[in-house]
Design a protein around this motif. Sequence first.
Motif, mmCIF file in Angstrom:
data_model
loop_
_atom_site.group_PDB
_atom_site.id
_atom_site.type_symbol
_atom_site.label_atom_id
_atom_site.label_comp_id
_atom_site.label_asym_id
_atom_site.label_seq_id
_atom_site.Cartn_x
_atom_site.Cartn_y
_atom_site.Cartn_z
ATOM 1 N N GLN A 18 49.763 -66.893 -9.978
ATOM 2 C CA GLN A 18 50.859 -66.901 -8.685
ATOM 3 C C GLN A 18 51.033 -68.336 -8.064
ATOM 4 N N CYS A 52 62.831 -63.000 0.061
ATOM 5 C CA CYS A 52 61.934 -62.552 -1.036
ATOM 6 C C CYS A 52 60.612 -63.227 -0.905
ATOM 7 N N VAL A 53 60.446 -64.353 -0.599
ATOM 8 C CA VAL A 53 59.126 -64.826 -0.613
ATOM 9 C C VAL A 53 58.422 -65.006 0.691
ATOM 10 N N LEU A 63 59.421 -73.329 -4.927
ATOM 11 C CA LEU A 63 58.963 -71.895 -5.432
ATOM 12 C C LEU A 63 57.996 -72.209 -6.528
ATOM 13 N N HIS A 64 57.003 -70.821 -6.553
ATOM 14 C CA HIS A 64 56.092 -70.871 -7.650
ATOM 15 C C HIS A 64 56.718 -70.131 -8.719
ATOM 16 N N ASP A 67 57.235 -66.323 -7.910
ATOM 17 C CA ASP A 67 58.378 -66.327 -6.816
ATOM 18 C C ASP A 67 59.686 -66.282 -7.529
ATOM 19 N N ARG A 70 60.544 -62.524 -8.827
ATOM 20 C CA ARG A 70 60.986 -61.990 -7.766
ATOM 21 C C ARG A 70 62.335 -62.256 -7.043
#
Length: 103
Positions: A18, A52-53, A63-64, A67, A70
């Motif tokens: 994650q 979303c995050v 972002l990761h 992420d 998603r």
Amino acid sequence: MTDSLFEIDTPEGQAPLQHMPITDEQVAQLRAAFADAGINEQKERKAVIESCVVRPVNSLRDLHAADAHRVLSLIRQRKEARPKIVGGSAWDNREEETWIDRL
């Protein structure tokens, strides 16, 4: 070692999944998905991502990798939820009721 049932062991020196940084390929996929969904405004893109995050994001690079999956899913859902325009004019395909409709 913890006693958690769902603890995923990661090799030493490697970040958990994650927290892996977003890849160049994922950045390209996000940009293409936004363009395909007709989400072109930077403010709207940022709102979609942050919804979303659930954290502030200044660029796609914030972002990761997890992420990105998603966000891509959310963009696709939003695109599919839009009504398809089959034919007729923009007036016929409008979504909102106008004062003329109320006459």
